[in-house]
Design a protein around this motif. Structure first.
Motif, PDB file in Angstrom:
ATOM      1  N   GLU A  53       0.860  -1.192   0.000  1.00 22.88           N
ATOM      2  CA  GLU A  53       0.000   0.000   0.000  1.00 22.88           C
ATOM      3  C   GLU A  53       0.889   1.232   0.000  1.00 22.88           C
ATOM      4  O   GLU A  53       1.729   1.409   0.871  1.00 22.88           O
ATOM      5  CB  GLU A  53      -0.911   0.002   1.234  1.00 22.88           C
ATOM      6  N   THR A  54       0.694   2.095  -0.978  1.00 19.75           N
ATOM      7  CA  THR A  54       1.478   3.318  -1.078  1.00 19.75           C
ATOM      8  C   THR A  54       0.630   4.436  -1.639  1.00 19.75           C
ATOM      9  O   THR A  54      -0.303   4.193  -2.419  1.00 19.75           O
ATOM     10  CB  THR A  54       2.720   3.110  -1.968  1.00 19.75           C
ATOM     11  N   TRP A  55       0.929   5.668  -1.233  1.00 17.49           N
ATOM     12  CA  TRP A  55       0.235   6.845  -1.763  1.00 17.49           C
ATOM     13  C   TRP A  55       1.045   7.484  -2.884  1.00 17.49           C
ATOM     14  O   TRP A  55       0.651   8.518  -3.420  1.00 17.49           O
ATOM     15  CB  TRP A  55      -0.003   7.855  -0.648  1.00 17.49           C
ATOM     16  N   ILE A  56       2.187   6.892  -3.239  1.00 14.62           N
ATOM     17  CA  ILE A  56       3.080   7.453  -4.250  1.00 14.62           C
ATOM     18  C   ILE A  56       2.729   6.876  -5.621  1.00 14.62           C
ATOM     19  O   ILE A  56       3.096   5.747  -5.943  1.00 14.62           O
ATOM     20  CB  ILE A  56       4.554   7.158  -3.913  1.00 14.62           C
ATOM     21  N   ASN A  57       1.997   7.649  -6.420  1.00 16.14           N
ATOM     22  CA  ASN A  57       1.704   7.199  -7.782  1.00 16.14           C
ATOM     23  C   ASN A  57       2.741   7.786  -8.751  1.00 16.14           C
ATOM     24  O   ASN A  57       3.681   8.487  -8.339  1.00 16.14           O
ATOM     25  CB  ASN A  57       0.274   7.552  -8.191  1.00 16.14           C
ATOM     26  N   THR A  58       2.578   7.540 -10.023  1.00 16.84           N
ATOM     27  CA  THR A  58       3.572   7.971 -11.009  1.00 16.84           C
ATOM     28  C   THR A  58       3.747   9.485 -11.030  1.00 16.84           C
ATOM     29  O   THR A  58       4.871   9.993 -11.082  1.00 16.84           O
ATOM     30  CB  THR A  58       3.173   7.480 -12.412  1.00 16.84           C
ATOM     31  N   GLU A  59       2.634  10.230 -10.978  1.00 16.76           N
ATOM     32  CA  GLU A  59       2.735  11.691 -11.035  1.00 16.76           C
ATOM     33  C   GLU A  59       3.432  12.248  -9.805  1.00 16.76           C
ATOM     34  O   GLU A  59       4.267  13.160  -9.906  1.00 16.76           O
ATOM     35  CB  GLU A  59       1.350  12.327 -11.182  1.00 16.76           C
ATOM     36  N   ILE A  60       3.109  11.704  -8.633  1.00 20.01           N
ATOM     37  CA  ILE A  60       3.752  12.167  -7.409  1.00 20.01           C
ATOM     38  C   ILE A  60       5.250  11.887  -7.459  1.00 20.01           C
ATOM     39  O   ILE A  60       6.073  12.733  -7.098  1.00 20.01           O
ATOM     40  CB  ILE A  60       3.100  11.513  -6.172  1.00 20.01           C
ATOM     41  N   ARG A  61       5.609  10.701  -7.938  1.00 19.92           N
ATOM     42  CA  ARG A  61       7.027  10.367  -8.067  1.00 19.92           C
ATOM     43  C   ARG A  61       7.744  11.389  -8.941  1.00 19.92           C
ATOM     44  O   ARG A  61       8.815  11.901  -8.590  1.00 19.92           O
ATOM     45  CB  ARG A  61       7.196   8.973  -8.661  1.00 19.92           C
ATOM     46  N   GLU A  62       7.158  11.701 -10.083  1.00 22.67           N
ATOM     47  CA  GLU A  62       7.789  12.621 -11.012  1.00 22.67           C
ATOM     48  C   GLU A  62       7.875  14.033 -10.436  1.00 22.67           C
ATOM     49  O   GLU A  62       8.867  14.744 -10.646  1.00 22.67           O
ATOM     50  CB  GLU A  62       7.027  12.632 -12.345  1.00 22.67           C
ATOM     51  N   LEU A  63       6.857  14.451  -9.705  1.00 21.52           N
ATOM     52  CA  LEU A  63       6.872  15.781  -9.102  1.00 21.52           C
ATOM     53  C   LEU A  63       8.027  15.933  -8.123  1.00 21.52           C
ATOM     54  O   LEU A  63       8.744  16.947  -8.137  1.00 21.52           O
ATOM     55  CB  LEU A  63       5.544  16.044  -8.394  1.00 21.52           C
ATOM     56  N   TYR A  64       8.226  14.912  -7.285  1.00 18.64           N
ATOM     57  CA  TYR A  64       9.295  15.024  -6.290  1.00 18.64           C
ATOM     58  C   TYR A  64      10.667  14.896  -6.936  1.00 18.64           C
ATOM     59  O   TYR A  64      11.633  15.535  -6.479  1.00 18.64           O
ATOM     60  CB  TYR A  64       9.090  14.006  -5.170  1.00 18.64           C
ATOM     61  N   CYS A  65      10.773  14.128  -7.986  1.00 14.76           N
ATOM     62  CA  CYS A  65      12.048  14.061  -8.713  1.00 14.76           C
ATOM     63  C   CYS A  65      12.362  15.408  -9.356  1.00 14.76           C
ATOM     64  O   CYS A  65      13.522  15.835  -9.403  1.00 14.76           O
ATOM     65  CB  CYS A  65      12.010  12.947  -9.761  1.00 14.76           C
ATOM     66  N   GLN A  66      11.324  16.107  -9.828  1.00 12.54           N
ATOM     67  CA  GLN A  66      11.529  17.448 -10.373  1.00 12.54           C
ATOM     68  C   GLN A  66      11.961  18.425  -9.275  1.00 12.54           C
ATOM     69  O   GLN A  66      12.845  19.268  -9.481  1.00 12.54           O
ATOM     70  CB  GLN A  66      10.258  17.946 -11.051  1.00 12.54           C
ATOM     71  N   LEU A  67      11.335  18.296  -8.100  1.00 15.02           N
ATOM     72  CA  LEU A  67      11.730  19.151  -6.983  1.00 15.02           C
ATOM     73  C   LEU A  67      13.181  18.889  -6.594  1.00 15.02           C
ATOM     74  O   LEU A  67      13.922  19.813  -6.233  1.00 15.02           O
ATOM     75  CB  LEU A  67      10.822  18.923  -5.773  1.00 15.02           C
ATOM     76  N   HIS A  68      13.588  17.625  -6.679  1.00 18.45           N
ATOM     77  CA  HIS A  68      14.982  17.297  -6.372  1.00 18.45           C
ATOM     78  C   HIS A  68      15.925  17.959  -7.379  1.00 18.45           C
ATOM     79  O   HIS A  68      16.961  18.524  -7.004  1.00 18.45           O
ATOM     80  CB  HIS A  68      15.166  15.781  -6.388  1.00 18.45           C
ATOM     81  N   GLN A  69      15.555  17.909  -8.638  1.00 16.70           N
ATOM     82  CA  GLN A  69      16.379  18.545  -9.671  1.00 16.70           C
ATOM     83  C   GLN A  69      16.441  20.060  -9.475  1.00 16.70           C
ATOM     84  O   GLN A  69      17.435  20.698  -9.846  1.00 16.70           O
ATOM     85  CB  GLN A  69      15.820  18.207 -11.051  1.00 16.70           C
ATOM     86  N   MET A  70      15.412  20.619  -8.868  1.00 17.27           N
ATOM     87  CA  MET A  70      15.378  22.056  -8.590  1.00 17.27           C
ATOM     88  C   MET A  70      16.133  22.407  -7.307  1.00 17.27           C
ATOM     89  O   MET A  70      16.265  23.587  -6.970  1.00 17.27           O
ATOM     90  CB  MET A  70      13.916  22.521  -8.465  1.00 17.27           C
ATOM     91  N   GLY A  71      16.595  21.391  -6.585  1.00 18.66           N
ATOM     92  CA  GLY A  71      17.311  21.625  -5.342  1.00 18.66           C
ATOM     93  C   GLY A  71      16.415  21.801  -4.135  1.00 18.66           C
ATOM     94  O   GLY A  71      16.863  22.291  -3.089  1.00 18.66           O
ATOM     95  N   CYS A  72      15.146  21.396  -4.243  1.00 15.27           N
ATOM     96  CA  CYS A  72      14.176  21.588  -3.156  1.00 15.27           C
ATOM     97  C   CYS A  72      13.826  20.311  -2.406  1.00 15.27           C
ATOM     98  O   CYS A  72      13.238  20.384  -1.323  1.00 15.27           O
ATOM     99  CB  CYS A  72      12.888  22.196  -3.715  1.00 15.27           C
ATOM    100  N   ALA A  73      14.128  19.154  -2.967  1.00 14.29           N
ATOM    101  CA  ALA A  73      13.827  17.870  -2.317  1.00 14.29           C
ATOM    102  C   ALA A  73      15.127  17.103  -2.126  1.00 14.29           C
ATOM    103  O   ALA A  73      16.012  17.136  -2.986  1.00 14.29           O
ATOM    104  CB  ALA A  73      12.837  17.059  -3.149  1.00 14.29           C
ATOM    105  N   HIS A  74      15.212  16.390  -1.008  1.00 12.14           N
ATOM    106  CA  HIS A  74      16.478  15.780  -0.622  1.00 12.14           C
ATOM    107  C   HIS A  74      16.263  14.404  -0.007  1.00 12.14           C
ATOM    108  O   HIS A  74      15.190  14.100   0.512  1.00 12.14           O
ATOM    109  CB  HIS A  74      17.194  16.679   0.384  1.00 12.14           C
ATOM    110  N   SER A  75      17.315  13.598  -0.061  1.00 11.48           N
ATOM    111  CA  SER A  75      17.229  12.252   0.494  1.00 11.48           C
ATOM    112  C   SER A  75      18.484  11.924   1.287  1.00 11.48           C
ATOM    113  O   SER A  75      19.578  12.413   0.992  1.00 11.48           O
ATOM    114  CB  SER A  75      17.046  11.217  -0.624  1.00 11.48           C
ATOM    115  N   ILE A  76      18.298  11.101   2.295  1.00 13.87           N
ATOM    116  CA  ILE A  76      19.405  10.483   3.038  1.00 13.87           C
ATOM    117  C   ILE A  76      19.347   8.995   2.733  1.00 13.87           C
ATOM    118  O   ILE A  76      18.274   8.374   2.828  1.00 13.87           O
ATOM    119  CB  ILE A  76      19.270  10.710   4.549  1.00 13.87           C
TER     120      ILE A  76
END
Length: 216
Positions: free
Chosen positions: A84-107
């Motif tokens: 069970e996950t709330w992460i669909n394809t569009e959400i995944r792509e949005l956060y990857c775009q935010l990462h490319q913009m320097g706004c989303a980060h991961s450890i």
């Protein structure tokens, strides 16, 4: 609130966070996205992270490596890799775009080069909005959170939003507050300057353990 009449852009998503709302989907295969503004909000006080004895032992053993922003999409995919996950394809792509913009980060936590745990989220001002985390080995996500909390504190962040509270997060020191109290913390954090790049990620487990112990 559902989002079905127009596409969500990364800019709209960032604006939503500043208003205290965030997106979710019902499942991986559901294309619809809806906005969430919880009446009760989970936060993880940056001066109240709790490290259990077992987690402290794992930190000190050092049988892992830790990195920041080396495999953001890998962390998002691992977080979505569950029944069970709330992460669909569009959400995944949005956060990857935010990462490319320097706004989303991961450890990321690795063992023998394999990704075994991690956490990702969005940073705006001095607020960090935790989105999701995963473990492929016991306590791997807790290791990621320990390093993240230490890093956020050292970089000047004041708010770590966990959205909801779970027994897992509560065991680490997370608490639940009402919407009005959260909005006040958010307003203050958004006014403060902070940057995830303000200092390098500390990879010394003894230093991370010491700082978390001193503040909790």
């Amino acid at each position: 609130m559902s989002q079905s009449e127009f596409s969500i852009t990364p800019e709209l998503l960032l604006h939503a966070y500043t208003a205290g709302i965030f997106p979710m989907s019902e499942s991986r295969h559901d294309p619809e996205i809806f906005w969430v503004d919880p009446r009760r909000r989970g936060i993880l006080p940056l001066d109240g992270f709790h490290i259990s004895r077992s987690l402290a032992r794992k930190l000190k053993k050092g049988l892992y490596s830790v990195e920041i922003n080396k495999d953001f999409s890998g962390v998002v995919d691992a977080c979505a890799d569950r029944d069970e996950t709330w992460i669909n394809t569009e959400i995944r792509e949005l956060y990857c775009q935010l990462h490319q913009m320097g706004c989303a980060h991961s450890i990321e936590i690795r063992q023998n080069e394999s990704l075994i745990g991690g956490v990702y989220g969005v940073a705006i001002g001095a607020a960090f909005f935790g989105e999701s985390m995963f473990s492929r080995q016991t306590d791997a996500s807790k290791l990621a959170l320990a390093y993240l909390v230490d890093h956020l504190r050292r970089c000047g962040f004041t708010l770590f939003d966990t959205q909801f509270i779970t027994p897992h997060l509560a065991s680490l020191g997370a608490v639940e507050i009402n919407r009005a109290a959260y909005k006040l913390l958010l307003e203050d954090a958004l006014k403060r300057p902070a940057s995830i790049d303000a200092c390098p990620l500390c990879k010394n487990p003894y230093s991370v353990l010491q700082r978390n112990t001193q503040t909790s």
